[in-house]
Design an enzyme around this catalytic site. Structure first.
Site, PDB file in Angstrom:
ATOM      1  N   TYR A  45       6.725  23.406 148.685  1.00 59.03           N
ATOM      2  CA  TYR A  45       7.783  22.864 148.485  1.00 59.03           C
ATOM      3  C   TYR A  45       7.523  22.083 149.231  1.00 59.03           C
ATOM      4  O   TYR A  45       7.993  20.344 149.027  1.00 59.03           O
ATOM      5  CB  TYR A  45       8.724  24.305 148.718  1.00 59.03           C
ATOM      6  N   ASP A  76      -9.298  29.267 149.903  1.00 62.70           N
ATOM      7  CA  ASP A  76      -8.104  30.365 150.132  1.00 62.70           C
ATOM      8  C   ASP A  76      -8.232  29.777 152.022  1.00 62.70           C
ATOM      9  O   ASP A  76      -9.287  30.074 152.015  1.00 62.70           O
ATOM     10  CB  ASP A  76      -8.383  31.574 150.125  1.00 62.70           C
ATOM     11  N   SER A  78      10.123  28.873 161.959  1.00 62.15           N
ATOM     12  CA  SER A  78      10.870  29.305 160.252  1.00 62.15           C
ATOM     13  C   SER A  78      12.190  29.251 162.044  1.00 62.15           C
ATOM     14  O   SER A  78      11.672  30.284 162.793  1.00 62.15           O
ATOM     15  CB  SER A  78      10.611  30.206 159.921  1.00 62.15           C
ATOM     16  N   TYR A  87       7.799  39.364 157.802  1.00 60.36           N
ATOM     17  CA  TYR A  87       7.371  37.567 157.353  1.00 60.36           C
ATOM     18  C   TYR A  87       7.714  36.846 159.128  1.00 60.36           C
ATOM     19  O   TYR A  87       7.144  36.393 159.632  1.00 60.36           O
ATOM     20  CB  TYR A  87       8.438  37.340 156.228  1.00 60.36           C
ATOM     21  N   LYS A 139       5.955  34.260 161.934  1.00 56.37           N
ATOM     22  CA  LYS A 139       6.157  32.790 162.273  1.00 56.37           C
ATOM     23  C   LYS A 139       6.551  32.869 164.300  1.00 56.37           C
ATOM     24  O   LYS A 139       5.668  32.553 164.347  1.00 56.37           O
ATOM     25  CB  LYS A 139       7.733  32.733 162.237  1.00 56.37           C
ATOM     26  N   VAL A 194      28.151  35.549 145.599  1.00 53.78           N
ATOM     27  CA  VAL A 194      28.541  35.259 147.107  1.00 53.78           C
ATOM     28  C   VAL A 194      28.038  36.809 147.738  1.00 53.78           C
ATOM     29  O   VAL A 194      28.391  38.054 148.049  1.00 53.78           O
ATOM     30  CB  VAL A 194      29.400  35.205 147.536  1.00 53.78           C
ATOM     31  N   ASP A 228      20.789  40.105 156.561  1.00 55.99           N
ATOM     32  CA  ASP A 228      21.333  38.553 156.231  1.00 55.99           C
ATOM     33  C   ASP A 228      22.430  38.708 158.213  1.00 55.99           C
ATOM     34  O   ASP A 228      23.201  39.501 158.421  1.00 55.99           O
ATOM     35  CB  ASP A 228      22.732  38.415 155.538  1.00 55.99           C
TER      36      ASP A 228
HETATM   37  P1  NAD Z   1       5.837  27.641 149.792  1.00 56.31           P
HETATM   38  O1  NAD Z   1       5.199  28.589 149.272  1.00 56.31           O
HETATM   39  O2  NAD Z   1       6.230  26.534 148.387  1.00 56.31           O
HETATM   40  O3  NAD Z   1       4.357  26.825 150.035  1.00 56.31           O
HETATM   41  C1  NAD Z   1       3.036  27.412 150.899  1.00 56.31           C
HETATM   42  C2  NAD Z   1       2.182  26.681 150.218  1.00 56.31           C
HETATM   43  O4  NAD Z   1       1.439  27.270 150.559  1.00 56.31           O
HETATM   44  C3  NAD Z   1       2.099  26.970 148.615  1.00 56.31           C
HETATM   45  O5  NAD Z   1       1.519  26.409 148.086  1.00 56.31           O
HETATM   46  C4  NAD Z   1       1.002  28.443 148.570  1.00 56.31           C
HETATM   47  O6  NAD Z   1       0.142  28.837 147.747  1.00 56.31           O
HETATM   48  C5  NAD Z   1       0.031  27.705 149.888  1.00 56.31           C
HETATM   49  N1  NAD Z   1      -0.400  28.903 150.068  1.00 56.31           N
HETATM   50  C6  NAD Z   1      -0.077  30.085 150.986  1.00 56.31           C
HETATM   51  N2  NAD Z   1      -1.679  30.588 151.499  1.00 56.31           N
HETATM   52  C7  NAD Z   1      -2.330  30.068 151.960  1.00 56.31           C
HETATM   53  C8  NAD Z   1      -3.865  30.478 151.995  1.00 56.31           C
HETATM   54  N3  NAD Z   1      -4.215  31.609 152.175  1.00 56.31           N
HETATM   55  N4  NAD Z   1      -4.753  29.703 151.116  1.00 56.31           N
HETATM   56  C9  NAD Z   1      -3.802  28.048 150.947  1.00 56.31           C
HETATM   57  N5  NAD Z   1      -3.255  27.826 150.417  1.00 56.31           N
HETATM   58  C10 NAD Z   1      -2.477  28.780 150.400  1.00 56.31           C
HETATM   59  O7  NAD Z   1       6.862  27.425 150.858  1.00 56.31           O
HETATM   60  P2  NAD Z   1       7.706  26.378 151.596  1.00 56.31           P
HETATM   61  O8  NAD Z   1       8.902  26.102 151.601  1.00 56.31           O
HETATM   62  O9  NAD Z   1       6.430  24.649 151.277  1.00 56.31           O
HETATM   63  O10 NAD Z   1       7.244  27.112 153.583  1.00 56.31           O
HETATM   64  C11 NAD Z   1       6.161  25.671 153.727  1.00 56.31           C
HETATM   65  C12 NAD Z   1       5.808  26.220 155.266  1.00 56.31           C
HETATM   66  O11 NAD Z   1       7.321  26.468 155.784  1.00 56.31           O
HETATM   67  C13 NAD Z   1       5.950  27.866 155.031  1.00 56.31           C
HETATM   68  O12 NAD Z   1       4.824  28.086 156.495  1.00 56.31           O
HETATM   69  C14 NAD Z   1       6.997  29.171 155.494  1.00 56.31           C
HETATM   70  O13 NAD Z   1       6.314  29.812 156.422  1.00 56.31           O
HETATM   71  C15 NAD Z   1       7.739  27.645 156.014  1.00 56.31           C
HETATM   72  N6  NAD Z   1       9.352  27.920 155.939  1.00 56.31           N
HETATM   73  C16 NAD Z   1      10.155  27.568 155.084  1.00 56.31           C
HETATM   74  C17 NAD Z   1      11.263  27.758 154.569  1.00 56.31           C
HETATM   75  C18 NAD Z   1      11.933  27.313 153.338  1.00 56.31           C
HETATM   76  O14 NAD Z   1      12.481  28.141 153.555  1.00 56.31           O
HETATM   77  N7  NAD Z   1      11.114  26.992 152.735  1.00 56.31           N
HETATM   78  C19 NAD Z   1      11.507  28.225 156.200  1.00 56.31           C
HETATM   79  C20 NAD Z   1      11.098  28.183 157.356  1.00 56.31           C
HETATM   80  C21 NAD Z   1      10.169  27.993 157.587  1.00 56.31           C
HETATM   81  C1  WQD Z   2      21.649  32.108 152.970  1.00 54.61           C
HETATM   82  C2  WQD Z   2      22.807  32.684 152.545  1.00 54.61           C
HETATM   83  C3  WQD Z   2      22.753  34.197 152.191  1.00 54.61           C
HETATM   84  C4  WQD Z   2      21.334  33.893 147.959  1.00 54.61           C
HETATM   85  C5  WQD Z   2      16.027  32.958 154.345  1.00 54.61           C
HETATM   86  C6  WQD Z   2      15.010  33.063 155.141  1.00 54.61           C
HETATM   87  C7  WQD Z   2      14.582  32.223 156.724  1.00 54.61           C
HETATM   88  C8  WQD Z   2      14.154  30.548 156.494  1.00 54.61           C
HETATM   89  C9  WQD Z   2      15.181  30.359 155.075  1.00 54.61           C
HETATM   90  C10 WQD Z   2      11.727  30.955 155.554  1.00 54.61           C
HETATM   91  C11 WQD Z   2      22.809  33.562 152.936  1.00 54.61           C
HETATM   92  C12 WQD Z   2      23.447  33.530 150.549  1.00 54.61           C
HETATM   93  C13 WQD Z   2      21.794  33.443 148.281  1.00 54.61           C
HETATM   94  C14 WQD Z   2      23.171  34.487 146.681  1.00 54.61           C
HETATM   95  C15 WQD Z   2      23.578  34.363 148.522  1.00 54.61           C
HETATM   96  N1  WQD Z   2      13.526  30.545 155.267  1.00 54.61           N
HETATM   97  N2  WQD Z   2      22.574  34.419 149.441  1.00 54.61           N
HETATM   98  N3  WQD Z   2      24.037  34.524 147.171  1.00 54.61           N
HETATM   99  O1  WQD Z   2      18.733  34.334 154.131  1.00 54.61           O
HETATM  100  O2  WQD Z   2      20.128  31.554 154.980  1.00 54.61           O
HETATM  101  O3  WQD Z   2      17.193  32.143 154.752  1.00 54.61           O
HETATM  102  O4  WQD Z   2      15.434  31.659 153.795  1.00 54.61           O
HETATM  103  O5  WQD Z   2      10.995  31.105 157.255  1.00 54.61           O
HETATM  104  O6  WQD Z   2      13.949  32.626 157.205  1.00 54.61           O
HETATM  105  O7  WQD Z   2      15.342  34.984 155.400  1.00 54.61           O
HETATM  106  O8  WQD Z   2      18.361  32.249 152.962  1.00 54.61           O
HETATM  107  O9  WQD Z   2      19.217  30.685 150.741  1.00 54.61           O
HETATM  108  O10 WQD Z   2      18.314  33.343 150.515  1.00 54.61           O
HETATM  109  O11 WQD Z   2      20.566  32.390 152.310  1.00 54.61           O
HETATM  110  O12 WQD Z   2      25.586  34.758 148.530  1.00 54.61           O
HETATM  111  O13 WQD Z   2      21.999  34.829 145.664  1.00 54.61           O
HETATM  112  O14 WQD Z   2      23.779  32.312 151.411  1.00 54.61           O
HETATM  113  O15 WQD Z   2      23.221  35.540 152.061  1.00 54.61           O
HETATM  114  O16 WQD Z   2      24.324  33.797 153.852  1.00 54.61           O
HETATM  115  P1  WQD Z   2      19.040  32.914 154.760  1.00 54.61           P
HETATM  116  P2  WQD Z   2      19.148  32.460 151.969  1.00 54.61           P
END
Ligand code: NAD
Ligand code: WQD
Length: 343
Positions: free
Chosen positions: A12, A59, A125, A150, A154, A218, A299
């Protein structure tokens, strides 16, 4: 032209960042084993930028194969997105999360050292803050207890990079702590398409509106917030993408910098769950079918970022708000649903 290795480039945030990097004159290669994505994202990127990005389907936990990428391509910097990211899944599969997220990072650092690549950006994160006591959180806000494996990967990832920087003085790293990334590229050609069932608020909203779910819940309206629902800092994925371009430009530039710096990336404002739903209904004209349910375990009531440091040092400022997020997420949801129906 500087060459950047984007790990997790089919995912993503990685795929959106590749677009911003290409728009800003970088050459990009990707590595992704597609454990949570597929190669469609690269076709979307090609439609948007006219560039076919090379992907190594490898990988990153395999050190020998990871070495091959570094020996094939002369890389100027790495943006390391690849990781498993589901909070809930990590509680039930902690070993898999520690194995994947830590070994892939260790292998990237090993290759950086062996091949003389001195610039790294790491996806961290806001979950590293745990249940933060003072809001907004700054980069100096201390880590609290990690709420899930998770989040611990981080915290540990950040610590590993900090320790790696101590003896490797020429190495420079930026740790980016994302708050709640959401939305999609405005073209609707790429967006969030996880292999696993969505559980984040914005995709749950769009999937409910399009009819993939009958209704959504919610999670709680009895918090001590302005309308009782939880507060988060939702950041548009294209603003987030641009922060990576700014960060790599900063690393490759000659600004005075410490060899390991940390930045919060959000919009610096809290939005409640009910406000997010209202924003969706307003920009799409869709009425959302939702009910108020119990609080979700784990949460936090409210969290949002202080962005001063990213603004000052990286010259980065987000320009999109929750309505822009909802607009783009809705276009993406409609496009991908249509594509599935046609195929
Ligand atoms: P995502 O799952 O869409 O993308 C991660 C990609 O890494 C995937 O395409 C997956 O196939 C690939 N991948 C995972 N392990 C691998 C491995 N061992 N070798 C090769 N490829 C591998 O996730 P995203 O939302 O794009 O997140 C990207 C980064 O940002 C992650 O490190 C995630 O922890 C961090 N992050 C995401 C969020 C969020 O809410 N999306 C929030 C905070 C931090
Ligand atoms: C957002 C708000 C829910 C779904 C997560 C990870 C965090 C980071 C970002 C990776 C909360 C509420 C959600 C639903 C709801 N990721 N909600 N109904 O939990 O803040 O953060 O993603 O690093 O580490 O924990 O994100 O989108 O799940 O929730 O009411 O069906 O929406 O309770 O308040 P969150 P979220």
């Amino acid at each position: 032209m500087k060459k950047v290795l984007v790990t997790g480039g089919c995912g993503y945030i990685g795929s959106h960042t590749i677009i911003d990097l290409i728009d800003n004159g970088f050459e990009v290669i990707s590595v992704d084993n597609n454990v949570n994505s597929d190669l469609k994202a690269l076709r979307g990127i090609q439609s948007i930028t006219d560039k076919l990005v090379k992907n190594y389907t490898i990988d990153l936990c395999d050190l020998e194969k990871t070495r091959k990428i570094f020996s094939n391509d002369k890389i100027d910097g790495v943006i390391h997105f690849a990781a498993l990211k589901s909070v809930g899944e990590s509680v039930f599969e902690p070993i898999r999360y520690f194995h994947n997220n830590l070994n892939s990072l260790l292998n990237i650092l090993t290759c950086c050292k062996e091949f003389g690549v001195d610039n790294l950006i790491f996806s961290s994160s806001c979950s590293v803050y745990g249940n933060a006591k003072d809001l907004p959180v700054t980069e100096l806000t201390p880590f609290e207890h990690a709420e899930c494996p998770y989040a611990r990967t981080k915290q540990m990832g950040e610590n590993i990079i900090e320790d790696f920087c101590v003896p490797n003085k020429e190495f420079k790293a930026i740790l980016l702590r994302y708050f709640n990334p959401a939305g999609a590229h405005e073209s609707g050609l790429i967006g969030e398409a996880p292999s696993n069932k969505a559980s984040n608020l914005v995709p749950v909203i769009t999937e409910t509106a399009i009819g993939k779910r009958e209704s959504m819940t919610v999670f709680g309206n009895d918090y001590g917030t302005r309308d009782g629902s939880c507060i988060r800092d939702y950041i548009h994925v294209m603003d987030l993408a641009n922060a990576h371009t700014k960060a790599i430009q900063y690393l490759l530039g000659d600004e005075n910098q410490q060899n390991c710096e940390v930045y919060n990336l959000g919009i610096g404002e809290g939005v409640t769950v009910l406000e997010a739903i209202n924003a969706f209904e307003k920009v799409t004209g869709q009425k959302l079918n939702y009910t108020i349910g119990e609080r979700r375990a784990g949460d936090v009531e409210a969290i949002y970022a202080n962005l001063n440091k990213a603004e000052q040092n990286l010259g980065w400022k987000p320009s999109r708000n929750i309505e822009d997020i909802m607009k783009s997420a809705w276009i993406w949801e409609k496009n991908r649903t249509e594509t599935v129906l046609q195929s």
